[in-house]
Design an enzyme around this catalytic site. Structure first.
Site, PDB file in Angstrom:
ATOM      1  N   SER A   1     -31.824 -82.699  14.851  1.00 58.93           N
ATOM      2  CA  SER A   1     -31.800 -83.159  13.463  1.00 58.93           C
ATOM      3  C   SER A   1     -31.460 -84.637  13.399  1.00 58.93           C
ATOM      4  O   SER A   1     -30.754 -85.176  14.268  1.00 58.93           O
ATOM      5  CB  SER A   1     -30.746 -82.358  12.694  1.00 58.93           C
ATOM      6  OG  SER A   1     -30.446 -82.950  11.459  1.00 58.93           O
TER       7      SER A   1
ATOM      8  N   TYR B   1     -21.571 -79.633  11.645  1.00 56.71           N
ATOM      9  CA  TYR B   1     -22.983 -79.293  11.883  1.00 56.71           C
ATOM     10  C   TYR B   1     -23.643 -80.374  12.745  1.00 56.71           C
ATOM     11  O   TYR B   1     -24.261 -80.085  13.770  1.00 56.71           O
ATOM     12  CB  TYR B   1     -23.727 -79.131  10.558  1.00 56.71           C
ATOM     13  CG  TYR B   1     -25.227 -79.152  10.723  1.00 56.71           C
ATOM     14  CD1 TYR B   1     -25.881 -78.120  11.400  1.00 56.71           C
ATOM     15  CD2 TYR B   1     -25.998 -80.212  10.236  1.00 56.71           C
ATOM     16  CE1 TYR B   1     -27.258 -78.147  11.575  1.00 56.71           C
ATOM     17  CE2 TYR B   1     -27.368 -80.239  10.407  1.00 56.71           C
ATOM     18  CZ  TYR B   1     -27.992 -79.204  11.073  1.00 56.71           C
ATOM     19  OH  TYR B   1     -29.346 -79.231  11.252  1.00 56.71           O
TER      20      TYR B   1
ATOM     21  N   LYS C   1     -25.048 -80.388  16.903  1.00 59.97           N
ATOM     22  CA  LYS C   1     -26.352 -80.826  17.406  1.00 59.97           C
ATOM     23  C   LYS C   1     -26.183 -81.859  18.523  1.00 59.97           C
ATOM     24  O   LYS C   1     -26.896 -81.816  19.536  1.00 59.97           O
ATOM     25  CB  LYS C   1     -27.179 -81.429  16.264  1.00 59.97           C
ATOM     26  CG  LYS C   1     -27.619 -80.436  15.194  1.00 59.97           C
ATOM     27  CD  LYS C   1     -28.638 -79.440  15.717  1.00 59.97           C
ATOM     28  CE  LYS C   1     -29.205 -78.575  14.609  1.00 59.97           C
ATOM     29  NZ  LYS C   1     -30.134 -77.542  15.099  1.00 59.97           N
TER      30      LYS C   1
END
Length: 333
Positions: free
Chosen positions: A124, A148, A152
């Site tokens: 992302s 989050y 990643k």
């Protein structure tokens, strides 16, 4: 090839399943349906006019993953499965690290145990944190403002270390910008539970009368209309990026991180106006204060995808608006 799609019933995974299947690959979906609907499988079968193998399970389950890879003679994995709500990750960091990081480790261990060493990872643009300039290239320093995004980054680092330790691995991390739109059939699309976190499904729910209005966070940025600018990429272009990345992983070994974006930005007000045209609805909105951590402009430099994958985004935003509105109006979804 036989390809395992973890999280293959989700928004991006389901569209990738269509593109990969139509290109002649055999897809096997592995999903626990925590943030997707079982009905997606039947809708995929409707689009593709064939049965889809689906295994229900959690990516933290090493034994189930190992069995799924062996039984289905998997040759490559595209790893979409993961929790992805920024706000929720701040409230539930352990859950995010357990599912995203621990789950990926379980998957990689199952792949290693079965000799499967080709993986495309769903990363992302959140790995760029709050970037100080745009367009953002892949060399921009990685940082994150929430668990989050950090999950990643951790996964990318694990994959990088794996590729260094064993040069027979082929690993591509695809850093998505802002996926929007739906399949042209209107049978699959973005279907968030509860109040949407992303702009396009929020607009669709306002247009259909499910939500009252859109909140625009700030109109005093240094942009053409004062609202934030982002890189919105059609989900079908994104799906085709995975097909190109798979072909690349079959030609190359090692680790590569590649942006998938359009290379240009659109403002929040431009998106609202575009969706009004597609839906033929007036979309009320209210300007409110900026959100903490938001930046004025964020869009991709997409040159590496063109160079390495031979891929670039082809669809425009009007296609995304029309398909998202068609999906929003699907009966009984």
């Amino acid at each position: 090839m036989k390809i395992l799609l973890t999280g293959g019933a989700g928004y991006i995974g389901s569209h990738a399943a269509v593109v990969l299947s139509q290109a002649g690959h055999e897809v096997i979906i592995f999903d626990n349906f925590s943030n997707s609907s079982r009905s997606v499988i039947s809708r995929l079968e409707n689009i593709l006019n064939k049965k889809i193998v689906c295994i229900e399970g959690n990516i933290c389950d090493f034994a189930l993953l190992e069995n799924a890879i062996q039984k289905n003679q998997i040759e490559a994995v595209i790893h979409f499965a993961g929790l992805k709500a920024v706000g929720e990750s701040n409230a539930k960091p352990l859950e995010y690290y357990a599912n995203n990081v621990q789950g990926t480790i379980s998957l990689l261990q199952a792949m290693q145990a079965t000799g499967v060493k080709k993986i495309i990872f769903s990363s992302s643009a959140t790995v760029y944190g709050a970037p100080k300039y745009s367009p953002i290239d892949e060399e921009y320093p990685l940082s994150a403002t929430n668990p989050y995004g950090r999950s990643k980054i951790f996964i990318e680092k694990i994959l990088q270390d794996l590729a260094i330790s064993d040069q027979s691995w082929s690993i591509v991390c695809l850093r998505y910008f802002n996926p929007v739109g739906a399949h042209e059939s209107g049978l699959i699309g973005e279907d968030p539970e509860g109040i949407p976190n992303n702009l396009m499904p929020y607009l669709a729910q306002v247009a259909i009368g499910k939500l009252a209005k859109v909140y625009v966070f700030g109109d005093d940025y240094q942009t053409l209309d004062g609202t934030g600018v982002r890189d919105y990429i059609h989900v079908m272009d994104l799906a085709e990026g995975h097909l190109a990345a798979l072909a690349y992983a079959c030609r190359q070994t090692g680790f590569e991180a590649i942006n998938l974006g359009t290379g240009k930005g659109s403002s929040v007000l431009e998106i609202i106006k575009g969706f009004e045209v597609a839906s033929k609805k007036t979309i009320p909105y209210e300007i409110v204060g900026r959100r903490f951590g938001d930046v004025a402009v964020c869009f991709a430099k997409a040159d590496l995808a063109k160079k390495k994958l031979g891929w670039s985004a082809k669809r425009d935003l009007s296609d995304a608006f029309k398909s998202a509105w068609k999906w929003q109006n699907l009966e009984g979804k």
